[in-house]
Design a protein around this motif. Structure first.
Motif, PDB file in Angstrom:
ATOM      1  N   TYR A   1       0.803  -1.221   0.000  1.00 62.28           N
ATOM      2  CA  TYR A   1       0.000   0.000   0.000  1.00 62.28           C
ATOM      3  C   TYR A   1       0.837   1.272   0.000  1.00 62.28           C
ATOM      4  O   TYR A   1       0.288   2.375  -0.059  1.00 62.28           O
ATOM      5  CB  TYR A   1      -0.963  -0.007   1.185  1.00 62.28           C
ATOM      6  N   SER A   2       2.156   1.143   0.054  1.00 59.46           N
ATOM      7  CA  SER A   2       3.002   2.324  -0.108  1.00 59.46           C
ATOM      8  C   SER A   2       2.797   2.874  -1.522  1.00 59.46           C
ATOM      9  O   SER A   2       2.549   2.122  -2.468  1.00 59.46           O
ATOM     10  CB  SER A   2       4.475   1.968   0.120  1.00 59.46           C
ATOM     11  N   THR A   3       2.902   4.172  -1.654  1.00 60.75           N
ATOM     12  CA  THR A   3       2.611   4.832  -2.926  1.00 60.75           C
ATOM     13  C   THR A   3       3.646   4.464  -3.988  1.00 60.75           C
ATOM     14  O   THR A   3       4.845   4.429  -3.717  1.00 60.75           O
ATOM     15  CB  THR A   3       2.607   6.362  -2.735  1.00 60.75           C
ATOM     16  N   TRP A   4       3.150   4.203  -5.179  1.00 68.01           N
ATOM     17  CA  TRP A   4       4.042   3.897  -6.296  1.00 68.01           C
ATOM     18  C   TRP A   4       4.878   5.125  -6.645  1.00 68.01           C
ATOM     19  O   TRP A   4       4.428   6.260  -6.502  1.00 68.01           O
ATOM     20  CB  TRP A   4       3.238   3.443  -7.517  1.00 68.01           C
ATOM     21  N   GLU A   5       6.095   4.874  -7.077  1.00 66.73           N
ATOM     22  CA  GLU A   5       7.058   5.893  -7.523  1.00 66.73           C
ATOM     23  C   GLU A   5       7.662   6.690  -6.370  1.00 66.73           C
ATOM     24  O   GLU A   5       8.388   7.655  -6.604  1.00 66.73           O
ATOM     25  CB  GLU A   5       6.443   6.882  -8.534  1.00 66.73           C
ATOM     26  N   GLU A   6       7.394   6.304  -5.125  1.00 67.41           N
ATOM     27  CA  GLU A   6       7.977   7.000  -3.980  1.00 67.41           C
ATOM     28  C   GLU A   6       8.814   6.039  -3.148  1.00 67.41           C
ATOM     29  O   GLU A   6       8.479   4.867  -3.018  1.00 67.41           O
ATOM     30  CB  GLU A   6       6.883   7.621  -3.099  1.00 67.41           C
ATOM     31  N   GLU A   7       9.893   6.548  -2.578  1.00 73.34           N
ATOM     32  CA  GLU A   7      10.777   5.725  -1.750  1.00 73.34           C
ATOM     33  C   GLU A   7      10.236   5.660  -0.322  1.00 73.34           C
ATOM     34  O   GLU A   7       9.885   6.683   0.260  1.00 73.34           O
ATOM     35  CB  GLU A   7      12.189   6.321  -1.750  1.00 73.34           C
ATOM     36  N   TYR A   8      10.174   4.427   0.216  1.00 75.93           N
ATOM     37  CA  TYR A   8       9.671   4.224   1.569  1.00 75.93           C
ATOM     38  C   TYR A   8      10.703   3.480   2.406  1.00 75.93           C
ATOM     39  O   TYR A   8      11.226   2.453   1.981  1.00 75.93           O
ATOM     40  CB  TYR A   8       8.364   3.422   1.559  1.00 75.93           C
ATOM     41  N   GLN A   9      10.968   4.004   3.596  1.00 82.80           N
ATOM     42  CA  GLN A   9      11.860   3.334   4.538  1.00 82.80           C
ATOM     43  C   GLN A   9      11.012   2.377   5.365  1.00 82.80           C
ATOM     44  O   GLN A   9      10.317   2.780   6.296  1.00 82.80           O
ATOM     45  CB  GLN A   9      12.546   4.358   5.439  1.00 82.80           C
ATOM     46  N   ILE A  10      11.045   1.094   5.008  1.00 81.50           N
ATOM     47  CA  ILE A  10      10.229   0.097   5.700  1.00 81.50           C
ATOM     48  C   ILE A  10      10.848  -0.270   7.043  1.00 81.50           C
ATOM     49  O   ILE A  10      10.151  -0.514   8.028  1.00 81.50           O
ATOM     50  CB  ILE A  10      10.062  -1.167   4.832  1.00 81.50           C
ATOM     51  N   SER A  11      12.184  -0.319   7.091  1.00 80.18           N
ATOM     52  CA  SER A  11      12.911  -0.590   8.334  1.00 80.18           C
ATOM     53  C   SER A  11      14.283   0.061   8.227  1.00 80.18           C
ATOM     54  O   SER A  11      14.609   0.687   7.214  1.00 80.18           O
ATOM     55  CB  SER A  11      13.061  -2.101   8.549  1.00 80.18           C
ATOM     56  N   ASP A  12      15.100  -0.110   9.266  1.00 79.16           N
ATOM     57  CA  ASP A  12      16.447   0.459   9.232  1.00 79.16           C
ATOM     58  C   ASP A  12      17.292  -0.139   8.114  1.00 79.16           C
ATOM     59  O   ASP A  12      18.267   0.476   7.669  1.00 79.16           O
ATOM     60  CB  ASP A  12      17.159   0.223  10.570  1.00 79.16           C
TER      61      ASP A  12
END
Length: 235
Positions: A130-141
């Protein structure tokens, strides 16, 4: 086109497309296949300390700060979830880019049992999807995810990745994804000494990889499959 959730031989789920008689993962075990092809012969291969003095050792030393992985066919998110788990075990940050032309539906996501089977918080699996497409997401360290919704022939990255998980639908149903043109893009996207792993062992696939410069080796395949391929971009 009809799609249905099925349970594979190791208890993990996958999506089956009856019209193609094709699954997103092996019916002999979705999780088993992912670990064998992409983790054991991909991620772990790069970091295996037994490769002393090899090109892989050099890659290991250079990549201790960050490892960049490109997945061709983000699909169900299984390979990304397993790599998230492994990034924590290895304690090495991974930048993960998943490319997908046809994202799975929210309804399908809720029916996939990977979080339970891998003993991972369900919220992590949901965040991957569900994280937005085309954007970088820090899921964990240790795990950063960027999803790109586009077709594989639109990839234009140059020398960006240490490792490619090539997990497209099989050449039997989508031969256009296994051509020299596609593998040329993969070769160009890899850094020197980068590695590409795929479940396929077809002769036409091996020849296409070799024709664009990969050094290709056959390896024992996952359950239900005799062989698989691994290619390296020589430095």
């Amino acid at each position: 086109m009809k799609r249905e959730i099925i349970i594979t031989a190791d208890g993990s789920s996958t999506i089956h497309i009856p019209e193609w008689n094709e699954q997103y993962h092996s019916k002999h075990g979705a999780i088993q296949e992912a670990y064998h092809v992409f983790i054991k012969h991909g991620l772990h291969y790069i970091f295996n300390s037994e490769h002393s003095g090899s090109a892989q050792d050099e890659l290991h030393e250079e990549s201790l700060n960050t490892l960049s992985i490109l997945e061709i066919g983000f699909g169900t998110g299984l390979n990304a979830l397993i790599t998230y788990v492994e990034s924590g075990k290895l304690k090495i940050p991974i930048n993960y880019v998943g490319v997908e032309g046809y994202p799975v539906s929210s309804e399908e996501i809720t029916k996939l049992n990977y979080a339970d089977e891998l003993n991972v918080e369900a919220s992590v699996f949901k965040e991957l999807h569900y994280s937005t497409w085309e954007e970088e997401y820090q899921i964990s360290d240790t795990f950063t995810l960027t999803k790109q919704e586009k077709f594989f022939d639109e990839i234009e990255d140059k020398e960006q990745f240490n490792l490619i998980y090539f997990d497209a639908f099989g050449a039997r149903v989508q031969p256009e994804l296994w051509t020299e043109a596609i593998f040329k893009k993969m070769f160009e996207a890899l850094k020197d000494d980068g590695v590409l792993v795929t479940y396929s062992a077809k002769g036409s696939v091996r020849r296409a990889m070799q024709s664009v410069g990969f050094m290709v080796e056959k390896l024992p395949g996952p359950p239900g499959k005799r062989e698989m391929l691994r290619g390296r971009k020589g430095g």
